[in-house]
Structures are given as structure tokens and as C-alpha cells.
Design a protein around this motif. Structure first.
Motif, mmCIF file in Angstrom:
data_model
loop_
_atom_site.group_PDB
_atom_site.id
_atom_site.type_symbol
_atom_site.label_atom_id
_atom_site.label_comp_id
_atom_site.label_asym_id
_atom_site.label_seq_id
_atom_site.Cartn_x
_atom_site.Cartn_y
_atom_site.Cartn_z
ATOM 1 N N LYS A 49 0.844 -1.195 0.000
ATOM 2 C CA LYS A 49 0.000 0.000 0.000
ATOM 3 C C LYS A 49 0.874 1.237 0.000
ATOM 4 O O LYS A 49 1.803 1.361 0.790
ATOM 5 C CB LYS A 49 -0.928 0.013 1.210
ATOM 6 N N ARG A 50 0.555 2.138 -0.902
ATOM 7 C CA ARG A 50 1.217 3.435 -0.939
ATOM 8 C C ARG A 50 0.647 4.297 0.188
ATOM 9 O O ARG A 50 -0.419 3.990 0.741
ATOM 10 C CB ARG A 50 0.937 4.125 -2.268
ATOM 11 N N PRO A 51 1.310 5.403 0.506
ATOM 12 C CA PRO A 51 0.791 6.290 1.560
ATOM 13 C C PRO A 51 -0.629 6.798 1.282
ATOM 14 O O PRO A 51 -1.390 7.033 2.212
ATOM 15 C CB PRO A 51 1.789 7.453 1.572
ATOM 16 N N ASP A 52 -1.012 6.917 0.000
ATOM 17 C CA ASP A 52 -2.365 7.395 -0.327
ATOM 18 C C ASP A 52 -3.407 6.274 -0.310
ATOM 19 O O ASP A 52 -4.571 6.492 -0.614
ATOM 20 C CB ASP A 52 -2.382 8.126 -1.671
ATOM 21 N N GLY A 53 -2.990 5.040 0.047
ATOM 22 C CA GLY A 53 -3.912 3.916 0.153
ATOM 23 C C GLY A 53 -4.046 3.081 -1.108
ATOM 24 O O GLY A 53 -4.661 2.017 -1.068
ATOM 25 N N THR A 54 -3.512 3.537 -2.214
ATOM 26 C CA THR A 54 -3.585 2.748 -3.437
ATOM 27 C C THR A 54 -2.587 1.589 -3.365
ATOM 28 O O THR A 54 -1.632 1.622 -2.588
ATOM 29 C CB THR A 54 -3.319 3.594 -4.696
#
Length: 184
Positions: A49-54
Motif C-alpha cells: 500500500k502506498r501512503p495514499d492507500g492505493t
């Protein structure tokens, strides 16, 4: 428990296409994903998971004898991983310690916290014939059962004790200098 015994319980190499996985009734389901063999090395895909949730997928070489997760700079940047201390240099390459990321194998979240993690600093750090973005050591998956099915090209992960192993047993002596198993 000595590392040799942990590795033995961690990894089972299946050598026949008839190999079957049996499921223990009280355990969550094992997750199997495609595994590519490139240059005699297993390559697996993990999701992060990226910091933006994607979600970000990455191809990593599975190094059964390795002790540290190594991620290339672009993957670490994409995941928001930051260096957590002084970088070390080896053969002109810099490795910066970082926190191990949480990953998913298929639909199963796996903690990689039993291993140290490093960012291989610099552009194109894992350029090969087929692009990979890091190394996933066997040590990072110590709490799990890991099955490498080379003929079926499958990488399976399950919580420890959840998979009954059936198949063809092969000798697996240990190299005295390193303690790593060797398939003959």
C-alpha cells in the motif's frame, strides 16, 4: 530454534507436478500465486500500500538463503519508505536501512518484520533481463510456510502449521559454511 530447523520448517521445495497441498481445517486458506523462473531464480509478485492507500505491485527475486529485504530506490520512494539511519556502502553501492514494509501475497497480508530492510540507493538498482524491484529473503517469511513449486511455477504462503505437506521428499543437506539447505 536453530536457523537450519527454522528454514526446514519454513520452506518445502516441491519437485513433482503430483505434489498436493492438504489444508488443516482450523487454519485460514493458503494463498498461491504465480512464480516466474528467471535466470534460475524464483521471482514473485507482492502488493504494497502506498501512503495514499492505493496498491502498488512489485516483482521481487525470492532469495531463500537471504537475510535482508532489499528494495530499489524507486519502489521505496513509491511506498513512502525513508532511510532510518546511516547508509552503508558495499562495492560502490549504498544501502540505507529502512522499516520493513507490510505486503500482501494474493489476498493474504504478510508481515516482513522478521527481516531487516534496506533501500538500494540510486537509479535502476535492479535492472536485469526482466525488471525486478528487489530481493525478498526467506528470513522475511519465517513465521509462514512457504512452498516453491518450480514445475507448477507457484509460490504459496500460509500461516505456520496450516499446510500438510504431501509429495516427493528430496535430500536437502546443509552447506557447512553457511548452514543453507542445498537440493541435490
Amino acid at each position: 530454534m536453530p536457523l537450519r530447523l527454522q528454514l526446514t520448517s519454513l520452506m518445502c521445495l516441491l519437485v513433482g507436478s503430483q505434489a498436493v497441498l492438504g489444508q488443516q481445517p482450523s487454519c485460514p486458506r493458503a494463498v498461491g500465486e504465480p512464480m516466474m523462473i528467471e535466470g534460475n531464480a524464483p521471482v514473485v509478485e507482492l502488493s504494497f500500500k502506498r501512503p495514499d492507500g492505493t496498491v502498488r505491485s512489485a516483482r521481487l527475486v525470492f532469495d531463500s538463503g537471504g537475510g535482508a529485504i532489499i528494495l530499489d530506490q524507486s519502489l521505496a520512494d513509491d511506498l513512502g519508505l525513508k532511510p532510518m539511519g546511516e547508509a552503508i556502502a558495499e562495492d560502490g553501492v549504498r544501502f540505507a536501512p529502512t522499516n520493513p514494509p507490510v505486503a500482501e501475497v494474493g489476498s493474504m497480508q504478510v508481515s516482513l518484520s522478521t527481516s531487516k530492510a534496506f533501500i538500494h540507493q540510486g537509479p535502476g538498482s535492479f535492472d536485469t533481463r526482466e525488471r525486478t524491484e528487489g530481493l525478498l529473503p526467506g528470513k522475511a517469511l519465517e513465521p509462514y510456510q512457504v512452498l516453491l513449486d518450480y514445475p507448477g511455477q507457484r509460490f504459496t504462503v500460509a500461516p505456520a502449521g496450516c499446510v500438510e505437506h504431501r509429495g516427493v521428499k528430496v535430500p536437502s543437506p546443509f552447506l557447512p559454511a553457511s548452514g543453507h539447505p542445498r537440493i541435490v
